[in-house]
Design a protein around this motif. Structure first.
Motif, PDB file in Angstrom:
ATOM      1  N   MET A  40      41.392  32.681  52.280  1.00  0.00           N
ATOM      2  CA  MET A  40      40.023  32.438  51.820  1.00  0.00           C
ATOM      3  C   MET A  40      39.325  33.723  51.374  1.00  0.00           C
ATOM      4  O   MET A  40      38.119  33.861  51.482  1.00  0.00           O
ATOM      5  CB  MET A  40      39.211  31.688  52.870  1.00  0.00           C
ATOM      6  N   TYR A  42      38.533  34.998  48.369  1.00  0.00           N
ATOM      7  CA  TYR A  42      38.461  34.615  46.957  1.00  0.00           C
ATOM      8  C   TYR A  42      38.148  35.785  46.029  1.00  0.00           C
ATOM      9  O   TYR A  42      38.654  35.844  44.916  1.00  0.00           O
ATOM     10  CB  TYR A  42      37.452  33.483  46.760  1.00  0.00           C
ATOM     11  N   GLU A  68      41.045  26.932  40.101  1.00  0.00           N
ATOM     12  CA  GLU A  68      41.010  26.385  41.466  1.00  0.00           C
ATOM     13  C   GLU A  68      39.960  27.100  42.318  1.00  0.00           C
ATOM     14  O   GLU A  68      39.163  26.466  43.019  1.00  0.00           O
ATOM     15  CB  GLU A  68      42.399  26.522  42.092  1.00  0.00           C
ATOM     16  N   ILE A  69      39.949  28.421  42.248  1.00  0.00           N
ATOM     17  CA  ILE A  69      38.967  29.202  43.020  1.00  0.00           C
ATOM     18  C   ILE A  69      37.550  28.862  42.561  1.00  0.00           C
ATOM     19  O   ILE A  69      36.660  28.619  43.384  1.00  0.00           O
ATOM     20  CB  ILE A  69      39.222  30.714  42.863  1.00  0.00           C
ATOM     21  N   HIS A  72      36.469  25.430  43.779  1.00  0.00           N
ATOM     22  CA  HIS A  72      36.131  25.400  45.211  1.00  0.00           C
ATOM     23  C   HIS A  72      34.843  26.162  45.527  1.00  0.00           C
ATOM     24  O   HIS A  72      34.235  25.936  46.568  1.00  0.00           O
ATOM     25  CB  HIS A  72      37.300  25.905  46.055  1.00  0.00           C
ATOM     26  N   ASN A  73      34.454  27.037  44.620  1.00  0.00           N
ATOM     27  CA  ASN A  73      33.190  27.759  44.794  1.00  0.00           C
ATOM     28  C   ASN A  73      32.060  27.131  43.971  1.00  0.00           C
ATOM     29  O   ASN A  73      31.027  27.752  43.754  1.00  0.00           O
ATOM     30  CB  ASN A  73      33.364  29.237  44.430  1.00  0.00           C
ATOM     31  N   ASN A  74      32.307  25.899  43.509  1.00  0.00           N
ATOM     32  CA  ASN A  74      31.308  25.110  42.777  1.00  0.00           C
ATOM     33  C   ASN A  74      30.827  25.788  41.494  1.00  0.00           C
ATOM     34  O   ASN A  74      29.695  25.578  41.073  1.00  0.00           O
ATOM     35  CB  ASN A  74      30.136  24.739  43.689  1.00  0.00           C
ATOM     36  N   SER A 104      36.319  18.697  37.731  1.00  0.00           N
ATOM     37  CA  SER A 104      35.271  19.679  37.419  1.00  0.00           C
ATOM     38  C   SER A 104      34.167  19.029  36.594  1.00  0.00           C
ATOM     39  O   SER A 104      32.987  19.213  36.877  1.00  0.00           O
ATOM     40  CB  SER A 104      35.864  20.877  36.673  1.00  0.00           C
TER      41      SER A 104
END
Length: 189
Positions: A40, A42, A68-69, A72-74, A104
């Motif tokens: 985690m 990132y 992907e990162i 996951h971090n919106n 997304s």
């Protein structure tokens, strides 16, 4: 042996004499990024991915990991941009980014026509059954599902294949009279 730091050092040392080493170097950076993602970390992972893309701008794996990162971090708009880069980097693996791109878009509360137009454009441009199957595997909301089904039916009509028939039989109608056809197609495949 997963000693990526050493591999990177060696690759950097020979890259001038062997320019194709850039592909391996990008791979090593992606391995480091994946290790950071699993922890985690990132920010560190993004740094490795930037180095991977600097080593080999055609590294689709780096773009997928970056997407992907960001997802996951919106950071959904940036995730879409990262995923869409894969088309220029390695169109053969476009099917792998169809679902993440849709997710997304969905997170953005997107204009439904945007995603439909994108999916149609990708299918028209690349004419790939693996992309069609990746699209078919997504469960869209009812309104969108009808539009996507129309796109897929049109595509499969103009680009028939055993794989498309197999997929439709496995995931479509549960009519028992189709069972013999399913068996034949399974044996052919």
């Amino acid at each position: 042996e997963k000693e990526w730091d050493k591999a990177i050092s060696i690759a950097q040392g020979i890259i001038k004499e062997q320019p194709k080493t850039q592909v391996a170097l990008a791979h090593y950076y992606c391995e480091m990024a994946e290790a950071s993602i699993s922890q985690m970390e990132y920010k560190t992972a993004r740094s490795y991915l930037k180095m991977a893309l600097n080593a080999d701008k055609r590294c689709a794996r780096a773009s997928m990991l970056e997407g992907e990162i960001l997802f996951h971090n919106n950071q959904l708009k940036q995730a879409i941009k990262s995923y869409k880069r894969v088309e220029q980097q390695d169109p053969e693996i476009l099917s792998e980014i169809i679902k993440p791109i849709y997710q997304s878009y969905a997170g953005l509360m997107f204009n439904k026509n945007d995603v439909v137009n994108y999916l149609k454009e990708i299918l028209d441009k690349h004419q790939s059954i693996s992309i069609a199957i990746a699209i078919a595997d997504i469960r869209f909301d009812e309104n969108l599902q009808l539009q996507v089904t129309d796109i897929l039916n049109s595509f499969l009509t103009t680009h028939p294949s055993i794989l498309s028939i197999k997929h439709l039989l496995e995931n479509g109608d549960t009519n028992p009279t189709l069972s013999p056809i399913k068996n034949i197609v399974s044996r052919l495949w």
